[in-house]
Write a protein that holds these residues in place. Structure first.
Motif, mmCIF file in Angstrom:
data_model
loop_
_atom_site.group_PDB
_atom_site.id
_atom_site.type_symbol
_atom_site.label_atom_id
_atom_site.label_comp_id
_atom_site.label_asym_id
_atom_site.label_seq_id
_atom_site.Cartn_x
_atom_site.Cartn_y
_atom_site.Cartn_z
ATOM 1 N N PHE A 154 22.806 -82.924 9.915
ATOM 2 C CA PHE A 154 24.362 -83.084 9.490
ATOM 3 C C PHE A 154 25.684 -82.580 10.583
ATOM 4 O O PHE A 154 26.463 -83.185 11.011
ATOM 5 C CB PHE A 154 24.881 -82.372 7.974
ATOM 6 C CG PHE A 154 26.101 -82.540 7.953
ATOM 7 C CD1 PHE A 154 26.495 -83.374 6.962
ATOM 8 C CD2 PHE A 154 27.176 -81.537 8.140
ATOM 9 C CE1 PHE A 154 27.997 -83.915 6.555
ATOM 10 C CE2 PHE A 154 28.557 -81.867 7.294
ATOM 11 C CZ PHE A 154 29.047 -82.873 6.809
ATOM 12 N N SER A 156 19.632 -81.830 6.328
ATOM 13 C CA SER A 156 20.158 -82.680 6.042
ATOM 14 C C SER A 156 21.008 -84.185 6.645
ATOM 15 O O SER A 156 20.624 -84.020 7.070
ATOM 16 C CB SER A 156 21.535 -81.559 5.113
ATOM 17 O OG SER A 156 22.322 -81.632 5.701
ATOM 18 N N ALA A 194 23.831 -87.214 4.515
ATOM 19 C CA ALA A 194 25.450 -87.145 3.913
ATOM 20 C C ALA A 194 25.407 -88.482 3.056
ATOM 21 O O ALA A 194 25.182 -89.009 3.590
ATOM 22 C CB ALA A 194 26.668 -86.952 5.312
ATOM 23 N N SER A 216 31.289 -81.338 4.050
ATOM 24 C CA SER A 216 29.756 -80.282 4.244
ATOM 25 C C SER A 216 30.101 -79.857 3.285
ATOM 26 O O SER A 216 28.037 -79.607 2.108
ATOM 27 C CB SER A 216 30.000 -79.231 5.432
ATOM 28 O OG SER A 216 29.655 -78.534 5.237
ATOM 29 N N ARG A 273 25.856 -83.848 1.201
ATOM 30 C CA ARG A 273 24.777 -83.487 1.918
ATOM 31 C C ARG A 273 23.693 -83.068 0.449
ATOM 32 O O ARG A 273 23.425 -82.713 0.027
ATOM 33 C CB ARG A 273 25.181 -82.420 2.358
ATOM 34 C CG ARG A 273 26.107 -81.787 3.468
ATOM 35 C CD ARG A 273 26.592 -81.281 4.516
ATOM 36 N NE ARG A 273 25.362 -80.775 5.203
ATOM 37 C CZ ARG A 273 25.208 -79.272 5.947
ATOM 38 N NH1 ARG A 273 26.502 -78.308 5.911
ATOM 39 N NH2 ARG A 273 24.004 -79.159 6.609
ATOM 40 N N GLY A 278 22.555 -90.696 1.442
ATOM 41 C CA GLY A 278 23.008 -90.285 2.767
ATOM 42 C C GLY A 278 22.421 -91.631 3.652
ATOM 43 O O GLY A 278 21.962 -93.075 3.898
ATOM 44 N N VAL A 301 21.325 -78.951 1.991
ATOM 45 C CA VAL A 301 22.111 -79.593 1.336
ATOM 46 C C VAL A 301 23.036 -78.755 0.465
ATOM 47 O O VAL A 301 22.404 -78.215 -0.207
ATOM 48 C CB VAL A 301 21.223 -80.142 0.867
ATOM 49 C CG1 VAL A 301 19.836 -81.063 1.541
ATOM 50 C CG2 VAL A 301 19.996 -79.754 -0.480
#
Length: 357
Positions: free
Chosen positions: A202, A253, A255, A278, A282, A289, A313
């Motif tokens: 991420f 993770s 997004a 964040s 996530r 995502g 996450v």
């Protein structure tokens, strides 16, 4: 083809961050999360400081001050016992924030080193040897950039007295080191054997490729074609330049694209746009995502790294407001995501996963 040996990826140990199982808006009790993480087959957890505080209130019957290290150590030792019962090790204590760069003699610097010494005590109590330090998001005008490297050197020396390590992470909303290259240059300058990188799919893609402030969800300072080329060049450089033993873990993770672009300012809690993103947006990879998670993970693996993959996450759903999560099913889904992710990194096809939502 990626050139990665699929068989070598089977040895990668997997962890789950305690703070990130369940809705970020309605976290379930810590022991329920530890049970779900263990039942899903994870080997370890990242233990989050807020979870020590919340479990401490349950254990001791009253709120625990974040600087009452005697009580925090009691709580951390109890959490260690609960992890032992579930065959979980504590891989890392996190997130140590806003540490580096305060001016010499300032109250901020005194507080930073007081916290560092207290957190080292917590590390001893919970049985971990690694501290995650996120690149600070303190406004630059409050910092002395010349102190950043010496502060981290001093922290590493404190940690070294106990055989502990510092995992330095680029938080993509950091005011001084938002990209992997920024933190890598700092780690090289610190030049201590016990500092390495905490990389994150991420943080890397969310800083260099995506942007929650734009309608497209992408950085818009260049064309999309140029953006893809620039990001590929960055990942190629990562794969070529970072020694595998200087990567301590890779956090995983994805997004969600935010429903409405965020304003380019701190929110009422002081979070910058990417920090807010964040906190609530996530999900696991393959669950709605849009980040190039596989590309980042593959670049990290191409360094030769085969250490911890840790799932961190903060899945508030596509609107960031979800409150209810079946944590046993979610942890199991994370384990399945890991199998698919490493297979894709090596160019293997795997069956589609059932979404967690």
């Amino acid at each position: 083809m990626s050139g990665l040996d699929y068989a070598s990826l089977a040895s990668i140990p997997i962890s789950y961050a305690t703070c990130s199982l369940g809705s970020p808006n309605n976290p379930p009790p810590l022991l329920d999360r530890l049970h779900a993480i263990s039942a899903a087959g994870f080997a370890a957890v990242e233990l989050s400081f807020p979870d020590i505080l919340s479990y401490g209130e349950n254990l001791l019957g009253h709120a625990v001050s974040p600087n009452n290290y005697d009580q925090l150590c009691t709580v951390a030792a109890a959490i260690k016992q609960e992890c032992n019962k579930r065959n979980l090790s504590i891989m890392m204590l996190q997130p140590f924030a806003n540490f580096e760069g305060w001016p010499a003699g300032s109250e901020g610097r005194k507080d930073a080193f007081s916290r560092a010494k207290g957190w080292i005590r917590i590390m001893q109590a919970c049985g971990t040897d690694m501290l995650q330090v996120g690149s600070t998001d303190t406004p630059l005008e409050k910092l002395d950039p010349s102190q950043i490297v010496p502060d981290l050197q001093e922290l590493c020396d404190l940690l070294q007295q106990h055989g502990f390590r510092c995992a330095y992470e680029n938080w993509c909303w950091s005011t001084h080191a938002p990209d992997w290259k920024d933190v890598w240059s700092i780690v090289e300058a610190v030049d201590r054997s016990n500092i390495g990188l905490c990389l994150d799919t991420f943080q890397t893609a969310g800083g260099e490729w995506a942007d929650p402030r734009t309608a497209s969800g992408l950085l818009d300072d260049v064309s999309q074609d140029e953006l893809e080329k620039r990001f590929k060049k960055s990942l190629d450089e990562l794969a070529r330049t970072i020694p595998k033993d200087k990567i301590y873990l890779l956090q995983i993770s994805d997004a969600y694209k935010v429903p409405t672009p965020f304003e380019d300012k701190r929110d009422e809690s002081g979070l910058l746009p990417r920090g807010r993103w964040s906190h609530d947006f996530r999900p696991l990879p393959y669950n709605g995502g849009y980040l190039p998670v596989v590309d980042v993970a593959r670049a990290v693996l191409q360094t030769g790294f085969r250490g911890w993959f840790s799932y961190e996450v903060f899945d508030g759903g596509e609107d960031g407001k979800r409150k209810d999560v079946d944590i046993v099913a979610y942890a199991r889904a994370a384990k399945n995501v890991h199998a698919r992710l490493v297979a894709e990194c090596a160019g293997h096809e795997v069956p589609e996963l059932t979404a967690t939502r």
